[in-house]
Design a protein around this motif. Sequence first.
Motif, mmCIF file in Angstrom:
data_model
loop_
_atom_site.group_PDB
_atom_site.id
_atom_site.type_symbol
_atom_site.label_atom_id
_atom_site.label_comp_id
_atom_site.label_asym_id
_atom_site.label_seq_id
_atom_site.Cartn_x
_atom_site.Cartn_y
_atom_site.Cartn_z
ATOM 1 N N PRO A 138 95.241 -25.241 11.565
ATOM 2 C CA PRO A 138 96.365 -24.363 11.216
ATOM 3 C C PRO A 138 96.680 -24.343 9.719
ATOM 4 N N GLN A 139 96.265 -25.352 8.966
ATOM 5 C CA GLN A 139 96.618 -25.421 7.546
ATOM 6 C C GLN A 139 96.169 -24.194 6.748
ATOM 7 N N PRO A 140 94.940 -23.711 6.911
ATOM 8 C CA PRO A 140 94.556 -22.501 6.166
ATOM 9 C C PRO A 140 95.437 -21.295 6.533
ATOM 10 N N LEU A 141 95.828 -21.209 7.791
ATOM 11 C CA LEU A 141 96.702 -20.116 8.220
ATOM 12 C C LEU A 141 98.070 -20.234 7.558
ATOM 13 N N PHE A 142 98.622 -21.433 7.534
ATOM 14 C CA PHE A 142 99.927 -21.642 6.901
ATOM 15 C C PHE A 142 99.852 -21.336 5.410
ATOM 16 N N ASN A 143 98.769 -21.753 4.769
ATOM 17 C CA ASN A 143 98.583 -21.445 3.348
ATOM 18 C C ASN A 143 98.504 -19.933 3.125
ATOM 19 N N ALA A 144 97.827 -19.234 4.029
ATOM 20 C CA ALA A 144 97.711 -17.777 3.900
ATOM 21 C C ALA A 144 99.075 -17.114 4.007
ATOM 22 N N VAL A 145 99.926 -17.629 4.876
ATOM 23 C CA VAL A 145 101.284 -17.088 5.006
ATOM 24 C C VAL A 145 102.063 -17.327 3.721
ATOM 25 N N ILE A 146 102.018 -18.535 3.213
ATOM 26 C CA ILE A 146 102.759 -18.879 1.995
ATOM 27 C C ILE A 146 102.227 -18.086 0.801
ATOM 28 N N ASP A 147 100.907 -17.946 0.719
ATOM 29 C CA ASP A 147 100.279 -17.237 -0.409
ATOM 30 C C ASP A 147 100.202 -15.725 -0.207
ATOM 31 N N GLU A 148 100.657 -15.248 0.959
ATOM 32 C CA GLU A 148 100.579 -13.827 1.300
ATOM 33 C C GLU A 148 99.145 -13.308 1.177
ATOM 34 N N ASP A 149 98.215 -14.074 1.703
ATOM 35 C CA ASP A 149 96.793 -13.743 1.665
ATOM 36 C C ASP A 149 96.463 -12.785 2.814
ATOM 37 N N GLU A 150 96.608 -11.492 2.554
ATOM 38 C CA GLU A 150 96.417 -10.482 3.594
ATOM 39 C C GLU A 150 94.981 -10.436 4.114
ATOM 40 N N ASP A 151 94.011 -10.672 3.254
ATOM 41 C CA ASP A 151 92.610 -10.651 3.691
ATOM 42 C C ASP A 151 92.363 -11.723 4.750
ATOM 43 N N TYR A 152 92.847 -12.934 4.492
ATOM 44 C CA TYR A 152 92.668 -14.028 5.458
ATOM 45 C C TYR A 152 93.397 -13.710 6.759
ATOM 46 N N LEU A 153 94.627 -13.201 6.655
ATOM 47 C CA LEU A 153 95.409 -12.888 7.853
ATOM 48 C C LEU A 153 94.726 -11.800 8.685
ATOM 49 N N HIS A 154 94.208 -10.767 8.033
ATOM 50 C CA HIS A 154 93.510 -9.702 8.762
ATOM 51 C C HIS A 154 92.251 -10.234 9.447
ATOM 52 N N ALA A 155 91.456 -11.020 8.732
ATOM 53 C CA ALA A 155 90.217 -11.557 9.301
ATOM 54 C C ALA A 155 90.515 -12.495 10.475
ATOM 55 N N THR A 156 91.511 -13.345 10.320
ATOM 56 C CA THR A 156 91.866 -14.291 11.384
ATOM 57 C C THR A 156 92.442 -13.562 12.592
ATOM 58 N N ALA A 157 93.263 -12.544 12.344
ATOM 59 C CA ALA A 157 93.823 -11.756 13.446
ATOM 60 C C ALA A 157 92.716 -11.058 14.225
ATOM 61 N N LEU A 158 91.757 -10.503 13.509
ATOM 62 C CA LEU A 158 90.625 -9.831 14.160
ATOM 63 C C LEU A 158 89.836 -10.822 15.011
ATOM 64 N N GLU A 159 89.620 -12.000 14.460
ATOM 65 C CA GLU A 159 88.870 -13.054 15.171
ATOM 66 C C GLU A 159 89.575 -13.459 16.463
ATOM 67 N N HIS A 160 90.901 -13.445 16.455
ATOM 68 C CA HIS A 160 91.678 -13.886 17.627
ATOM 69 C C HIS A 160 92.238 -12.719 18.437
ATOM 70 N N GLU A 161 91.772 -11.513 18.130
ATOM 71 C CA GLU A 161 92.142 -10.308 18.861
ATOM 72 C C GLU A 161 93.661 -10.110 18.945
ATOM 73 N N THR A 162 94.285 -10.205 17.805
ATOM 74 C CA THR A 162 95.719 -9.943 17.707
ATOM 75 C C THR A 162 95.968 -9.171 16.419
ATOM 76 N N SER A 163 97.208 -8.834 16.167
ATOM 77 C CA SER A 163 97.531 -8.105 14.937
ATOM 78 C C SER A 163 97.891 -9.081 13.825
ATOM 79 N N PRO A 164 97.666 -8.698 12.582
ATOM 80 C CA PRO A 164 98.061 -9.562 11.458
ATOM 81 C C PRO A 164 99.571 -9.840 11.463
ATOM 82 N N GLN A 165 100.353 -8.853 11.882
ATOM 83 C CA GLN A 165 101.810 -9.028 11.922
ATOM 84 C C GLN A 165 102.212 -10.105 12.938
ATOM 85 N N THR A 166 101.573 -10.071 14.108
ATOM 86 C CA THR A 166 101.862 -11.080 15.133
ATOM 87 C C THR A 166 101.451 -12.455 14.646
ATOM 88 N N LEU A 167 100.292 -12.543 14.056
ATOM 89 C CA LEU A 167 99.797 -13.813 13.534
ATOM 90 C C LEU A 167 100.741 -14.351 12.447
#
Length: 168
Positions: A1-30
């Motif tokens: 979860p640490q990379p995900l938390f860092n992406a939230v804090i850093d507002e890393d949209e690329d990471y959030l989009h890629a991770t959301a796609l990988e987990h079949e959810t939306s970036p907003q939900t993630l």
Amino acid sequence: PQPLFNAVIDEDEDYLHATALEHETSPQTLMLLAYNSIKPSLESYASALGNYLPEEMFWQKPGCPVCGSAPVLSVLDADGKRMLICGFCWSEWGVPRIQCPICLETDNRKLHYKISDQEKEYRLEVCDHCQSYWKTVDTRELNRFFYAPLETLVSAHLDLLMKNDHVA
């Protein structure tokens, strides 16, 4: 979860989009789930850091004095003092009543507010200089418990009014 938390804090949209796609959810939900997972820690750290700030400090810069994020709400307390509340770490800090929290404009001819007769506890404040607005809760007009995160939700209709440029 640490990379995900860092992406939230850093507002890393690329990471959030890629991770959301990988987990079949939306970036907003993630983002919502990740932010709410770390929110208690953020509030705890912000509270600890806030202890180093002067108690009666008027912050004269835009953004939160603890984390630098934008305020999500303005509050008038029982004495009419104005506080801003951070939209990220939920810190509170005092500011002058007549001042835009975004651009720090203090000319009262450029700062306006609008109140609805039906909801006297809320006011929309507008800055002509930077074209921003913010919601203010006047706790002197509340007949219920004040909880800032809840007030941001129950006053969401005011954001819609401002986006449609129709203020009640």
